[in-house]
Design a protein around this motif. Sequence first.
Motif, PDB file in Angstrom:
ATOM      1  N   ASN A 355      -2.867  27.235  -0.009  1.00 60.76           N
ATOM      2  CA  ASN A 355      -3.553  26.364   0.952  1.00 60.76           C
ATOM      3  C   ASN A 355      -3.041  24.929   0.860  1.00 60.76           C
ATOM      4  N   HIS A 356      -2.725  24.469  -0.346  1.00 62.75           N
ATOM      5  CA  HIS A 356      -2.121  23.148  -0.506  1.00 62.75           C
ATOM      6  C   HIS A 356      -0.702  23.128   0.056  1.00 62.75           C
ATOM      7  N   LEU A 357       0.003  24.243  -0.097  1.00 63.05           N
ATOM      8  CA  LEU A 357       1.395  24.321   0.365  1.00 63.05           C
ATOM      9  C   LEU A 357       1.503  24.339   1.881  1.00 63.05           C
ATOM     10  N   ALA A 358       0.489  24.900   2.544  1.00 67.00           N
ATOM     11  CA  ALA A 358       0.540  25.095   3.999  1.00 67.00           C
ATOM     12  C   ALA A 358       0.865  23.795   4.718  1.00 67.00           C
ATOM     13  N   GLY A 359       1.876  23.865   5.562  1.00 67.83           N
ATOM     14  CA  GLY A 359       2.254  22.706   6.358  1.00 67.83           C
ATOM     15  C   GLY A 359       3.256  21.795   5.704  1.00 67.83           C
ATOM     16  N   LYS A 360       3.518  22.004   4.402  1.00 74.52           N
ATOM     17  CA  LYS A 360       4.496  21.159   3.719  1.00 74.52           C
ATOM     18  C   LYS A 360       5.906  21.714   3.921  1.00 74.52           C
ATOM     19  N   SER A 361       6.865  20.844   4.003  1.00 75.99           N
ATOM     20  CA  SER A 361       8.258  21.272   4.213  1.00 75.99           C
ATOM     21  C   SER A 361       8.935  21.486   2.865  1.00 75.99           C
ATOM     22  N   ILE A 362       8.523  22.540   2.192  1.00 71.86           N
ATOM     23  CA  ILE A 362       9.082  22.872   0.877  1.00 71.86           C
ATOM     24  C   ILE A 362       9.604  24.300   0.935  1.00 71.86           C
ATOM     25  N   SER A 363      10.799  24.501   0.459  1.00 72.34           N
ATOM     26  CA  SER A 363      11.392  25.837   0.400  1.00 72.34           C
ATOM     27  C   SER A 363      12.098  25.981  -0.938  1.00 72.34           C
ATOM     28  N   LYS A 364      11.870  27.097  -1.617  1.00 70.93           N
ATOM     29  CA  LYS A 364      12.508  27.354  -2.910  1.00 70.93           C
ATOM     30  C   LYS A 364      13.004  28.794  -2.966  1.00 70.93           C
ATOM     31  N   GLY A 365      14.062  28.998  -3.689  1.00 70.52           N
ATOM     32  CA  GLY A 365      14.597  30.346  -3.828  1.00 70.52           C
ATOM     33  C   GLY A 365      14.052  31.102  -5.013  1.00 70.52           C
ATOM     34  N   ASN A 366      13.385  30.399  -5.941  1.00 71.48           N
ATOM     35  CA  ASN A 366      12.960  31.064  -7.183  1.00 71.48           C
ATOM     36  C   ASN A 366      11.447  31.161  -7.310  1.00 71.48           C
ATOM     37  N   TRP A 367      10.738  31.120  -6.183  1.00 69.18           N
ATOM     38  CA  TRP A 367       9.303  31.316  -6.280  1.00 69.18           C
ATOM     39  C   TRP A 367       8.859  32.556  -5.521  1.00 69.18           C
ATOM     40  N   ILE A 368       7.633  32.972  -5.836  1.00 67.06           N
ATOM     41  CA  ILE A 368       7.009  34.128  -5.195  1.00 67.06           C
ATOM     42  C   ILE A 368       5.678  33.655  -4.631  1.00 67.06           C
ATOM     43  N   LEU A 369       5.507  33.811  -3.335  1.00 68.78           N
ATOM     44  CA  LEU A 369       4.266  33.448  -2.657  1.00 68.78           C
ATOM     45  C   LEU A 369       3.475  34.718  -2.378  1.00 68.78           C
ATOM     46  N   THR A 370       2.166  34.703  -2.654  1.00 72.44           N
ATOM     47  CA  THR A 370       1.374  35.933  -2.554  1.00 72.44           C
ATOM     48  C   THR A 370       0.151  35.748  -1.650  1.00 72.44           C
ATOM     49  N   PRO A 371       0.345  35.502  -0.353  1.00 68.04           N
ATOM     50  CA  PRO A 371      -0.800  35.259   0.531  1.00 68.04           C
ATOM     51  C   PRO A 371      -1.525  36.528   0.962  1.00 68.04           C
ATOM     52  N   HIS A 372      -2.832  36.402   1.136  1.00 70.43           N
ATOM     53  CA  HIS A 372      -3.551  37.413   1.909  1.00 70.43           C
ATOM     54  C   HIS A 372      -3.455  36.995   3.380  1.00 70.43           C
ATOM     55  N   PRO A 373      -3.941  37.813   4.332  1.00 73.75           N
ATOM     56  CA  PRO A 373      -3.734  37.481   5.755  1.00 73.75           C
ATOM     57  C   PRO A 373      -4.248  36.101   6.167  1.00 73.75           C
ATOM     58  N   GLY A 374      -5.381  35.665   5.624  1.00 72.89           N
ATOM     59  CA  GLY A 374      -5.894  34.349   5.984  1.00 72.89           C
ATOM     60  C   GLY A 374      -4.987  33.232   5.505  1.00 72.89           C
ATOM     61  N   GLU A 375      -4.501  33.349   4.272  1.00 77.19           N
ATOM     62  CA  GLU A 375      -3.577  32.348   3.739  1.00 77.19           C
ATOM     63  C   GLU A 375      -2.256  32.373   4.484  1.00 77.19           C
ATOM     64  N   ALA A 376      -1.833  33.570   4.897  1.00 74.62           N
ATOM     65  CA  ALA A 376      -0.601  33.684   5.687  1.00 74.62           C
ATOM     66  C   ALA A 376      -0.736  32.922   6.997  1.00 74.62           C
ATOM     67  N   GLN A 413       8.842  40.627   1.033  1.00 78.99           N
ATOM     68  CA  GLN A 413      10.029  40.199   1.766  1.00 78.99           C
ATOM     69  C   GLN A 413      10.872  39.277   0.893  1.00 78.99           C
ATOM     70  N   SER A 414      12.088  39.704   0.627  1.00 79.45           N
ATOM     71  CA  SER A 414      13.072  38.831  -0.007  1.00 79.45           C
ATOM     72  C   SER A 414      13.954  38.263   1.095  1.00 79.45           C
ATOM     73  N   GLU A 415      14.989  37.576   0.708  1.00 85.10           N
ATOM     74  CA  GLU A 415      15.888  37.008   1.707  1.00 85.10           C
ATOM     75  C   GLU A 415      16.559  38.088   2.536  1.00 85.10           C
ATOM     76  N   SER A 416      16.755  39.280   1.941  1.00 86.54           N
ATOM     77  CA  SER A 416      17.561  40.302   2.607  1.00 86.54           C
ATOM     78  C   SER A 416      16.833  41.582   2.959  1.00 86.54           C
ATOM     79  N   ARG A 417      15.627  41.835   2.403  1.00 86.73           N
ATOM     80  CA  ARG A 417      15.056  43.167   2.574  1.00 86.73           C
ATOM     81  C   ARG A 417      13.536  43.143   2.561  1.00 86.73           C
ATOM     82  N   THR A 418      12.938  44.062   3.327  1.00 89.20           N
ATOM     83  CA  THR A 418      11.500  44.262   3.346  1.00 89.20           C
ATOM     84  C   THR A 418      11.162  45.534   2.584  1.00 89.20           C
TER      85      THR A 418
END
Length: 494
Positions: A355-376, A413-418
């Motif tokens: 929820n803090h991340l939402a709307g921020k222009s941050i992108s990282k290759g070494n993190w894992i984001l785990t949203p439920h549908p509302g957070e998504a 979802q990774s960069e290349s595969r679902t």
Amino acid sequence: MTATGLPDSLYTAEQVRALDRIAIESRGISGLTLMRRAAEACVDTLIERWGEAKTVNVYCGSGNNAGDGYIVAGLLAEKKLDTKAIVVGDVNKLSADATAAYDFCKASAAKIVSVSEVEEIGDGTDVIVDALLGTGAEGEVRSSYRQVIESINASGTPVLAVDIPAGLSADTGGVLGIAIRADVTVTFIALKQGLFTLDGPDHVGDLEFSSLGVPEDIYAEVESNCDRLGFGNLIKKFGRRRRNSHKNDFGHVLVAGGDVGMGGAVAMAAEAALRAGAGLVSVATHPEHTALVMSRRPELMVYGVRNEGELDSLLEKATVLVLGPGLGKSDWSDLVFEKVISSDLPSVVDADGLNHLAGKSISKGNWILTPHPGEAKRLLKGKTPDDRFAIVRSIQRQYGGVVVLKGVGSLLQSESRTSLCPYGNPGMSTAGMGDVLSGVIGGLLAQGCNPSFAAQLGVVVHALAADQNVETSGIRGLIATDLLPGIRRLLNDS
């Protein structure tokens, strides 16, 4: 929904049609032959499951799915079952192959009657076969079909769905206004991704698969859209520990969160990281929770954080971060989030961290984001399509790394595969499940797993531990910490 012994690859409806086209045009298998094989697979399943059935009604629409249905009716009549093919669609709109199937049924002992002649759907019928709408269905189900589907669902009669329950989207798993609730679905050529996520499992019933004998090599010509994850394949890659090991070999997880009143969230996430095998776990939480968390699990190192300087020393020692469980939305939460998110360490971001991340222009290759549908939805600023596959890909494109969209048929979802997790149950709809998941994934990251593998194995063992628990204790009353013994057991099954 039960589904065993199935292929791993999942396809969209268009991809399945492409496979069907290749089988017909390049491999010389006629469309009518494929219909016959599909019908035979359905008849075999029906007789195996309902061997005592004497009367069967087959409801047929206007597409090729109806062609399968007409042959099903004819074959059942040949086996001396009292069979009716109930015409719901317009027979004048049938394709050439489906018309040939209709003629086969007409020449058999099966009775062909209009749905308008059926006084009460399901009355006096042992089994209903749904051949109303196939994988090409789009938009809201039309009223004439809606009335039939409503009556079938209300009848209480066992239902076998041909390829896909009528009214279910083959691509999204969403219900197109209304959908058949089947007891068993027999699907053909390739697995449709919508059978496994969103509303799919509630409507499919038990799932059986037939390739219809198409050549194996055709699957190499159409790349699948998604992969089903399997515990057996994943745990083989996890490997065993060397006897000559030290706690520092297995990483140091720092769990940051737990604002006032939410200390339980960081406690669960931190214990889950330990149970997943992390060598060391520290907790950065609101000062009022230090005693609570430490007393629950003395193996944890628990620190009450008041300022950035106290976080600096903790971040220096950590190798992996879990940010968000119980983080809240206060000034204290802002301080913790801004400091921890600025780190370059591999991380898992969950709950209020998202929820803090939402709307921020941050992108990282070494993190894992785990949203439920509302957070998504918040991560995408409310602009979410009605398609879980599109949602998880949109989040990954915007924020990078690996994204886990939780829910029925959790998507990764990774960069290349679902990929899709086929495990899990409704008992997991309870507080703390996401906290435990974030801790498990963090613990796996700490042991050297790459983000994609850590997410896949973490999601699978989390869901499978829940499934194993409810087998003995039931769905209602499952709580998040019930999963911890099962998670530990599964991760030691390598």
